[in-house]
Motif scaffolding. Sequence first.
Motif, PDB file in Angstrom:
ATOM      1  N   ALA A 159       0.805  -1.215   0.000  1.00 26.04           N
ATOM      2  CA  ALA A 159       0.000   0.000   0.000  1.00 26.04           C
ATOM      3  C   ALA A 159       0.843   1.271   0.000  1.00 26.04           C
ATOM      4  CB  ALA A 159      -0.923   0.005   1.218  1.00 26.04           C
ATOM      5  N   SER A 160       2.160   1.150  -0.010  1.00 26.66           N
ATOM      6  CA  SER A 160       3.040   2.309   0.093  1.00 26.66           C
ATOM      7  C   SER A 160       3.260   2.968  -1.260  1.00 26.66           C
ATOM      8  CB  SER A 160       4.397   1.883   0.677  1.00 26.66           C
ATOM      9  OG  SER A 160       4.262   1.424   2.002  1.00 26.66           O
ATOM     10  N   VAL A 161       3.735   4.204  -1.231  1.00 29.56           N
ATOM     11  CA  VAL A 161       4.157   4.936  -2.428  1.00 29.56           C
ATOM     12  C   VAL A 161       5.619   5.337  -2.231  1.00 29.56           C
ATOM     13  CG1 VAL A 161       3.787   6.970  -3.870  1.00 29.56           C
ATOM     14  CG2 VAL A 161       1.826   5.815  -2.827  1.00 29.56           C
ATOM     15  N   PRO A 162       6.547   4.771  -3.035  1.00 29.43           N
ATOM     16  CA  PRO A 162       6.315   3.745  -4.047  1.00 29.43           C
ATOM     17  C   PRO A 162       6.043   2.381  -3.411  1.00 29.43           C
ATOM     18  CG  PRO A 162       8.658   4.138  -3.834  1.00 29.43           C
ATOM     19  CD  PRO A 162       7.972   5.156  -2.951  1.00 29.43           C
ATOM     20  N   SER A 345      -1.586  -0.678 -13.027  1.00 32.68           N
ATOM     21  CA  SER A 345      -1.147   0.701 -13.257  1.00 32.68           C
ATOM     22  C   SER A 345      -1.238   1.460 -11.940  1.00 32.68           C
ATOM     23  CB  SER A 345      -1.981   1.372 -14.352  1.00 32.68           C
ATOM     24  OG  SER A 345      -3.336   1.455 -13.965  1.00 32.68           O
ATOM     25  N   LYS A 346      -1.004   2.763 -12.007  1.00 33.17           N
ATOM     26  CA  LYS A 346      -1.037   3.605 -10.813  1.00 33.17           C
ATOM     27  C   LYS A 346      -2.392   4.294 -10.691  1.00 33.17           C
ATOM     28  CE  LYS A 346       3.351   3.084  -9.589  1.00 33.17           C
ATOM     29  NZ  LYS A 346       4.310   4.193  -9.754  1.00 33.17           N
ATOM     30  N   ILE A 347      -2.928   4.304  -9.471  1.00 32.57           N
ATOM     31  CA  ILE A 347      -4.118   5.079  -9.133  1.00 32.57           C
ATOM     32  C   ILE A 347      -3.744   5.928  -7.927  1.00 32.57           C
ATOM     33  CG2 ILE A 347      -6.533   5.028  -8.414  1.00 32.57           C
ATOM     34  CD1 ILE A 347      -6.837   2.345  -9.767  1.00 32.57           C
ATOM     35  N   ASP A 348      -3.749   7.248  -8.076  1.00 35.61           N
ATOM     36  CA  ASP A 348      -3.301   8.154  -7.015  1.00 35.61           C
ATOM     37  C   ASP A 348      -1.920   7.757  -6.504  1.00 35.61           C
ATOM     38  OD1 ASP A 348      -5.679   9.580  -7.189  1.00 35.61           O
ATOM     39  OD2 ASP A 348      -6.677   8.333  -5.690  1.00 35.61           O
ATOM     40  N   ASN A 349      -1.052   7.402  -7.445  1.00 37.66           N
ATOM     41  CA  ASN A 349       0.347   7.026  -7.172  1.00 37.66           C
ATOM     42  C   ASN A 349       0.507   5.679  -6.493  1.00 37.66           C
ATOM     43  OD1 ASN A 349       1.572   9.333  -8.328  1.00 37.66           O
ATOM     44  ND2 ASN A 349       1.142  10.526  -6.472  1.00 37.66           N
ATOM     45  N   HIS A 350      -0.598   4.984  -6.190  1.00 37.92           N
ATOM     46  CA  HIS A 350      -0.529   3.647  -5.610  1.00 37.92           C
ATOM     47  C   HIS A 350      -0.586   2.617  -6.739  1.00 37.92           C
ATOM     48  CE1 HIS A 350      -1.048   4.713  -1.318  1.00 37.92           C
ATOM     49  NE2 HIS A 350      -1.731   5.739  -1.810  1.00 37.92           N
ATOM     50  N   THR A 351       0.281   1.618  -6.679  1.00 38.15           N
ATOM     51  CA  THR A 351       0.266   0.556  -7.684  1.00 38.15           C
ATOM     52  C   THR A 351      -0.909  -0.373  -7.412  1.00 38.15           C
ATOM     53  OG1 THR A 351       2.661   0.657  -7.911  1.00 38.15           O
ATOM     54  CG2 THR A 351       1.570  -1.320  -8.738  1.00 38.15           C
ATOM     55  N   LYS A 352      -1.774  -0.539  -8.415  1.00 41.28           N
ATOM     56  CA  LYS A 352      -2.987  -1.322  -8.251  1.00 41.28           C
ATOM     57  C   LYS A 352      -3.174  -2.270  -9.422  1.00 41.28           C
ATOM     58  CE  LYS A 352      -4.800   0.534  -4.471  1.00 41.28           C
ATOM     59  NZ  LYS A 352      -5.122  -0.270  -3.258  1.00 41.28           N
ATOM     60  N   TRP A 353      -3.851  -3.397  -9.157  1.00 37.67           N
ATOM     61  CA  TRP A 353      -4.381  -4.244 -10.211  1.00 37.67           C
ATOM     62  C   TRP A 353      -5.835  -3.853 -10.430  1.00 37.67           C
ATOM     63  CZ3 TRP A 353      -1.586  -7.263 -13.287  1.00 37.67           C
ATOM     64  CH2 TRP A 353      -0.334  -7.715 -12.842  1.00 37.67           C
ATOM     65  N   PRO A 398      -1.381  -1.646 -22.178  1.00 35.86           N
ATOM     66  CA  PRO A 398      -2.824  -1.575 -21.951  1.00 35.86           C
ATOM     67  C   PRO A 398      -3.227  -0.237 -21.344  1.00 35.86           C
ATOM     68  CG  PRO A 398      -1.784  -2.873 -20.240  1.00 35.86           C
ATOM     69  CD  PRO A 398      -0.711  -2.554 -21.240  1.00 35.86           C
ATOM     70  N   PRO A 399      -4.521   0.073 -21.349  1.00 41.65           N
ATOM     71  CA  PRO A 399      -4.981   1.341 -20.777  1.00 41.65           C
ATOM     72  C   PRO A 399      -4.791   1.377 -19.266  1.00 41.65           C
ATOM     73  CG  PRO A 399      -6.841  -0.066 -21.357  1.00 41.65           C
ATOM     74  CD  PRO A 399      -5.621  -0.718 -21.924  1.00 41.65           C
ATOM     75  N   ALA A 400      -4.681   2.594 -18.752  1.00 39.47           N
ATOM     76  CA  ALA A 400      -4.481   2.778 -17.316  1.00 39.47           C
ATOM     77  C   ALA A 400      -5.764   2.478 -16.553  1.00 39.47           C
ATOM     78  CB  ALA A 400      -4.033   4.209 -17.038  1.00 39.47           C
ATOM     79  N   SER A 401      -5.601   2.099 -15.278  1.00 44.63           N
ATOM     80  CA  SER A 401      -6.756   1.885 -14.409  1.00 44.63           C
ATOM     81  C   SER A 401      -7.436   3.207 -14.124  1.00 44.63           C
ATOM     82  CB  SER A 401      -6.305   1.225 -13.102  1.00 44.63           C
ATOM     83  OG  SER A 401      -5.632   0.012 -13.371  1.00 44.63           O
ATOM     84  N   LEU A 402      -8.728   3.147 -13.783  1.00 47.80           N
ATOM     85  CA  LEU A 402      -9.512   4.358 -13.620  1.00 47.80           C
ATOM     86  C   LEU A 402      -9.753   4.735 -12.165  1.00 47.80           C
ATOM     87  CD1 LEU A 402     -12.177   3.633 -16.385  1.00 47.80           C
ATOM     88  CD2 LEU A 402     -10.091   5.006 -16.574  1.00 47.80           C
ATOM     89  N   ALA A 403     -10.141   3.760 -11.332  1.00 47.79           N
ATOM     90  CA  ALA A 403     -10.538   4.104  -9.973  1.00 47.79           C
ATOM     91  C   ALA A 403     -10.567   2.867  -9.095  1.00 47.79           C
ATOM     92  CB  ALA A 403     -11.915   4.763  -9.980  1.00 47.79           C
TER      93      ALA A 403
END
Length: 542
Positions: A159-162, A345-353, A398-403
């Motif tokens: 959950a950290s950034v990075p 991809s990144k959502i609010d700088n957090h790496t997410k699936w 691929p396209p970036a994640s949205l939310a």
Amino acid sequence: MRTWRLAVLACLCAAAAAAPAEAKTHHHTWNITYQYKSPDCFRKLAVTINGESPGPTIRAAQGDTLVVTVHNMLDTENTAIHWHGIRQIGSPWADGTAGPGTYMYHAHYGMQRVAGLDGMLVVSVPDGVAEPFAYDGEHTVLLMDWWHQSVYEQAVGLASVPMVFVGEPQSLLINGRGVFNCSPAAASNGGGAACNAFGGECGWPTLFTASPGKTYRLRIGSLTSLASLSFEIEGHTMTVVEADGYYVTPVVVKNLFIYSGETYSVLVTADQDPRDPTKTAPGRAVVRYASAAVDHPRTPPPTGPRWNDTASRVAQSRSFAALPGHVEPPPARPDRVLLLLNTQSKIDNHTKWAINGVSLSFPATPYLVAMKHGLRGEFDQRPPPDSYDHGSLNLSSPPASLAVRHAAYRLALGSVVDVVLQNTAIPPPNGRSETHPWHLHGHDFWVLGYGEGKFVPEVDGPGLNAASARGGAVMKNTVALHPMGWTAVRFRASNPGVWLFHCHLEAHVYMGMGVVFEEGVDVLPRLPASIMGCGRTKGHHY
């Protein structure tokens, strides 16, 4: 305290040659506690059942009822047990089968599964009912991966950034035991830390002692949190006869590729000369011949297949077919098709699936309770997208994640649903595409096919119905999504409740790789008071 009641139901297409024996009720009481354990000779905290990790193997016959009373004695956190492969028809709040087979249970709260809260569940045929293969004895094999870092450190890192990824496991465990290379020399060279515990908890386990000429059934389950494994018994072939609780047409293999959440039964005949030198695999255990002069291997382990040998993995996945007469054929066509794009991809700088741009998170009030009691503000009422722009999709970019959303797909009760999972590459600098084992709660599904590259609905879609019509589609509850490819499954939304469909790698579902299906919640009876207490239900009576 929480009590789960599991009914081990009769399979729709099980061949019953004799009247089943009288069903029994089995009672188990578990205390969930943290204990110091040393499964690979490195001492750390583990989450245990009655002081043990992994937990006890539960055994019951088809038609029996299991009553498991769980006392959560963890001082600072909740816990939840998922009965992996048990469909919990009529009791979705106990989400943990349809007949004899090999199943598992494990924690489904936070990342407690990584800390060792898991075990095997074996459902045998009733007395007097024959199986479609013969053997002289059976044994369970539970495969796990193991980290020395605590689950709290892993969760904070994700959950950290990075992001700080969990990294490779320190050990592979077979039936809860292994050996970590923690010699002082290895530690001084950066290879590990000095061992801080020894004794009976660690070491290469002996799976069983084999009598020459006898055939054994191995019930193999993988509850790894990251690793995809190749299981091999050096010098022997294995015949696969069951997958995820369903009989399959026998397939002879040298090694079994197994992904997190999958179970298999294989038959192994002790037909080798025990005087020959033996070898073991990197995650090691010993099959000892009764007449052998030594107890332990004397030669280095075999190299095994390369970790990125995708072609061999896909070929083995395609080799499995249902055993005729022991599986319900799939419906001819779907009522709804979901095309699910798997991306990171990144959502609010957090790496997410994310799936179709939506990274899954869980609301404070459980979906089932919120939907049954009309608590509409507890989750996002907008359904996630059914598809994505497959025409312009570039798998390598691929396209970036949205939310990040609390969202669910609402399925018509009784409808037939096709799900096509599409894999992609992780953004640079990683750039790889990984294997993701996807597990569906509350259902079994028919595996309709695997493909390389992009799924093109106009080209590949008709082939799914053709595959259904040909017959032989194997039923499973966990299926591999291979690198840079797609996997298609079909299921009937006939189990009222709210069900998770997710990658079975612990870090990935923690980072949002999953979706939620709702079907027929309105027809469920009143939810038991014992499941209330989270989110909006705390302190309220419904």
